[in-house]
Design a protein around this motif. Structure first.
Motif, PDB file in Angstrom:
ATOM      1  N   MET A   1      -5.321 -12.109   2.494  1.00  0.00           N
ATOM      2  CA  MET A   1      -5.162 -12.123   4.025  1.00  0.00           C
ATOM      3  C   MET A   1      -5.912 -10.852   4.390  1.00  0.00           C
ATOM      4  SD  MET A   1      -2.432 -13.100   6.768  1.00  0.00           S
ATOM      5  CE  MET A   1      -1.874 -14.401   5.908  1.00  0.00           C
ATOM      6  N   ALA A   2      -6.970 -10.839   5.391  1.00  0.00           N
ATOM      7  CA  ALA A   2      -7.542  -9.580   5.836  1.00  0.00           C
ATOM      8  C   ALA A   2      -6.884  -8.941   6.689  1.00  0.00           C
ATOM      9  CB  ALA A   2      -9.047 -10.035   6.442  1.00  0.00           C
ATOM     10  N   VAL A   3      -6.964  -7.615   6.517  1.00  0.00           N
ATOM     11  CA  VAL A   3      -6.172  -6.595   7.449  1.00  0.00           C
ATOM     12  C   VAL A   3      -7.280  -5.888   8.240  1.00  0.00           C
ATOM     13  CG1 VAL A   3      -4.788  -4.583   7.590  1.00  0.00           C
ATOM     14  CG2 VAL A   3      -4.267  -6.425   6.075  1.00  0.00           C
ATOM     15  N   LEU A   4      -7.242  -5.801   9.447  1.00  0.00           N
ATOM     16  CA  LEU A   4      -8.276  -5.050  10.358  1.00  0.00           C
ATOM     17  C   LEU A   4      -7.762  -3.709  10.996  1.00  0.00           C
ATOM     18  CD1 LEU A   4      -9.117  -8.157  12.569  1.00  0.00           C
ATOM     19  CD2 LEU A   4     -10.492  -7.324  10.631  1.00  0.00           C
ATOM     20  N   LYS A   5      -8.188  -2.615  10.921  1.00  0.00           N
ATOM     21  CA  LYS A   5      -7.949  -1.347  11.371  1.00  0.00           C
ATOM     22  C   LYS A   5      -8.716  -1.003  12.304  1.00  0.00           C
ATOM     23  CE  LYS A   5      -6.850   1.952   8.163  1.00  0.00           C
ATOM     24  NZ  LYS A   5      -6.728   3.083   7.311  1.00  0.00           N
ATOM     25  N   PHE A   6      -7.927  -0.755  13.380  1.00  0.00           N
ATOM     26  CA  PHE A   6      -8.580  -0.468  14.945  1.00  0.00           C
ATOM     27  C   PHE A   6      -8.370   1.206  15.175  1.00  0.00           C
ATOM     28  CE2 PHE A   6      -8.035  -4.769  15.212  1.00  0.00           C
ATOM     29  CZ  PHE A   6      -9.186  -5.270  15.720  1.00  0.00           C
ATOM     30  N   ARG A   7      -9.193   1.860  15.525  1.00  0.00           N
ATOM     31  CA  ARG A   7      -8.749   3.176  16.251  1.00  0.00           C
ATOM     32  C   ARG A   7      -8.626   3.083  17.845  1.00  0.00           C
ATOM     33  NH1 ARG A   7     -11.805   7.929  13.568  1.00  0.00           N
ATOM     34  NH2 ARG A   7      -9.783   7.372  12.064  1.00  0.00           N
ATOM     35  N   VAL A   8      -7.772   3.491  18.054  1.00  0.00           N
ATOM     36  CA  VAL A   8      -7.496   3.198  19.848  1.00  0.00           C
ATOM     37  C   VAL A   8      -7.395   4.601  20.351  1.00  0.00           C
ATOM     38  CG1 VAL A   8      -5.556   2.325  21.350  1.00  0.00           C
ATOM     39  CG2 VAL A   8      -5.727   1.262  18.894  1.00  0.00           C
ATOM     40  N   TYR A   9      -8.466   4.862  21.039  1.00  0.00           N
ATOM     41  CA  TYR A   9      -8.937   6.021  21.605  1.00  0.00           C
ATOM     42  C   TYR A   9      -8.120   6.060  23.171  1.00  0.00           C
ATOM     43  CZ  TYR A   9     -12.623   6.693  18.365  1.00  0.00           C
ATOM     44  OH  TYR A   9     -13.426   6.908  17.276  1.00  0.00           O
ATOM     45  N   GLN A 112     -12.441  -0.475  10.117  1.00  0.00           N
ATOM     46  CA  GLN A 112     -12.309  -0.967   8.874  1.00  0.00           C
ATOM     47  C   GLN A 112     -11.683  -2.317   8.655  1.00  0.00           C
ATOM     48  OE1 GLN A 112      -9.850   1.526   6.416  1.00  0.00           O
ATOM     49  NE2 GLN A 112     -10.493   0.784   4.477  1.00  0.00           N
ATOM     50  N   ILE A 113     -12.351  -2.976   7.550  1.00  0.00           N
ATOM     51  CA  ILE A 113     -11.901  -4.317   7.189  1.00  0.00           C
ATOM     52  C   ILE A 113     -11.307  -4.604   5.839  1.00  0.00           C
ATOM     53  CG2 ILE A 113     -12.269  -7.045   6.865  1.00  0.00           C
ATOM     54  CD1 ILE A 113     -14.672  -6.300   9.298  1.00  0.00           C
ATOM     55  N   ILE A 114      -9.987  -4.510   5.713  1.00  0.00           N
ATOM     56  CA  ILE A 114      -9.356  -4.496   4.376  1.00  0.00           C
ATOM     57  C   ILE A 114      -9.229  -6.038   3.741  1.00  0.00           C
ATOM     58  CG2 ILE A 114      -7.440  -3.547   2.830  1.00  0.00           C
ATOM     59  CD1 ILE A 114      -6.927  -1.595   5.367  1.00  0.00           C
ATOM     60  N   LYS A 115      -9.676  -6.236   2.664  1.00  0.00           N
ATOM     61  CA  LYS A 115      -9.764  -7.854   2.283  1.00  0.00           C
ATOM     62  C   LYS A 115      -8.370  -8.347   1.829  1.00  0.00           C
ATOM     63  CE  LYS A 115     -14.399  -7.738   0.458  1.00  0.00           C
ATOM     64  NZ  LYS A 115     -15.095  -8.601   0.983  1.00  0.00           N
ATOM     65  N   GLU A 116      -7.684  -7.229   1.560  1.00  0.00           N
ATOM     66  CA  GLU A 116      -6.088  -7.917   1.111  1.00  0.00           C
ATOM     67  C   GLU A 116      -5.217  -6.959   1.782  1.00  0.00           C
ATOM     68  OE1 GLU A 116      -5.244 -10.403  -1.163  1.00  0.00           O
ATOM     69  OE2 GLU A 116      -7.176 -11.040  -0.945  1.00  0.00           O
ATOM     70  N   GLU A 117      -4.064  -7.548   2.271  1.00  0.00           N
ATOM     71  CA  GLU A 117      -2.983  -6.877   2.859  1.00  0.00           C
ATOM     72  C   GLU A 117      -2.045  -6.324   1.769  1.00  0.00           C
ATOM     73  OE1 GLU A 117       0.483  -9.334   4.453  1.00  0.00           O
ATOM     74  OE2 GLU A 117      -1.143 -10.785   4.506  1.00  0.00           O
ATOM     75  N   ASN A 118      -1.199  -5.211   2.007  1.00  0.00           N
ATOM     76  CA  ASN A 118      -0.339  -4.773   1.182  1.00  0.00           C
ATOM     77  C   ASN A 118       0.849  -5.199   1.610  1.00  0.00           C
ATOM     78  OD1 ASN A 118       1.612  -2.906  -0.137  1.00  0.00           O
ATOM     79  ND2 ASN A 118       0.426  -1.191   0.289  1.00  0.00           N
ATOM     80  N   PRO A 119       1.484  -6.072   0.566  1.00  0.00           N
ATOM     81  CA  PRO A 119       2.643  -6.857   0.518  1.00  0.00           C
ATOM     82  C   PRO A 119       4.142  -6.072   0.837  1.00  0.00           C
ATOM     83  CG  PRO A 119       1.976  -7.071  -1.538  1.00  0.00           C
ATOM     84  CD  PRO A 119       1.110  -6.115  -0.875  1.00  0.00           C
ATOM     85  N   LYS A 120       3.996  -4.741   0.556  1.00  0.00           N
ATOM     86  CA  LYS A 120       4.949  -3.951   0.929  1.00  0.00           C
ATOM     87  C   LYS A 120       5.046  -3.468   2.281  1.00  0.00           C
ATOM     88  CE  LYS A 120       4.756  -2.067  -3.798  1.00  0.00           C
ATOM     89  NZ  LYS A 120       4.833  -1.134  -4.766  1.00  0.00           N
ATOM     90  N   LEU A 121       4.065  -3.577   3.093  1.00  0.00           N
ATOM     91  CA  LEU A 121       3.736  -3.032   4.480  1.00  0.00           C
ATOM     92  C   LEU A 121       4.161  -4.237   5.427  1.00  0.00           C
ATOM     93  CD1 LEU A 121       0.704  -0.920   4.123  1.00  0.00           C
ATOM     94  CD2 LEU A 121       3.045  -0.039   4.158  1.00  0.00           C
TER      95      LEU A 121
END
Length: 188
Positions: A1-9, A112-121
């Motif tokens: 499952m993809a994870v999206l990283k956003f920068r919130v200014y 950033q778009i991360i292809k796989e989520e970290n199951p520990k987070l």
């Protein structure tokens, strides 16, 4: 499952930002709550997102609820709208407005778009904090009642330019000492 990283200014200062990672299947309500937590704001006010372009123009609205105002197009609701459904561009941007009276505006950019989520987070999560965030209710909320005590004790409202009456008293004391010294010289 993809994870999206956003920068919130913070709109007023792009040196103040928070990076937030969120799953593409999570809702805008989750992002709304993550932003409030990241900036240490309460959850007592109205809020809305706008889909945006590179020029930060406001597009389709994704609102916490339907507010009593005129809409060009009915808004999407944060609780019903997944983040992934509104990503139209790999550099997607959003504008987030919180507390319509204070008008806190945040600019959000997909970084950033991360292809796989970290199951520990547990998502959403803040991955980076830069700069000191604003105080939601101003300076006095930072110290609460203590600020009023400090202001009263040191009379901060009177000494606008940093000098109080004490400086004049010190100058008078110095002049009195010089006069007394001169008087003593005359006596001898």
């Amino acid at each position: 499952m993809a994870v999206l990283k956003f920068r919130v200014y913070l709109e007023e200062d792009d040196a103040v930002y928070r990076d937030i990672a969120i799953k593409h299947t999570q809702h805008f309500l989750d992002l709304h709550l993550a932003i409030l937590k990241a900036y240490e704001f309460d959850n007592k006010h109205q809020a809305t997102f706008y889909r945006s372009n590179d020029a930060w123009q406001r597009g389709r609205e994704i609102s916490l609820e339907v507010y009593d105002k005129t809409y060009v197009v009915p808004p999407l609701l944060m609780a019903d709208t997944t983040i992934g459904s509104e990503i139209k561009d790999p550099n997607q941007k959003f504008i987030y407005v919180y507390d319509f009276n204070k008008n806190w505006v945040f600019l959000i950019a997909l970084i950033q778009i991360i292809k796989e989520e970290n199951p520990k987070l547990v998502y959403p999560l803040v991955t980076r904090v830069e700069g000191i965030g604003p105080q939601q209710y101003g300076t006095k909320s930072l110290l609460g009642e203590k600020f009023a005590d400090i202001e009263e004790k040191y009379d901060l409202s009177e000494a606008a330019d940093g000098f109080g009456e004490d400086a004049d008293d010190e100058n008078d004391a110095e002049e009195d000492a010089e006069d007394a010294e001169g008087q003593m010289d005359d006596d001898f």
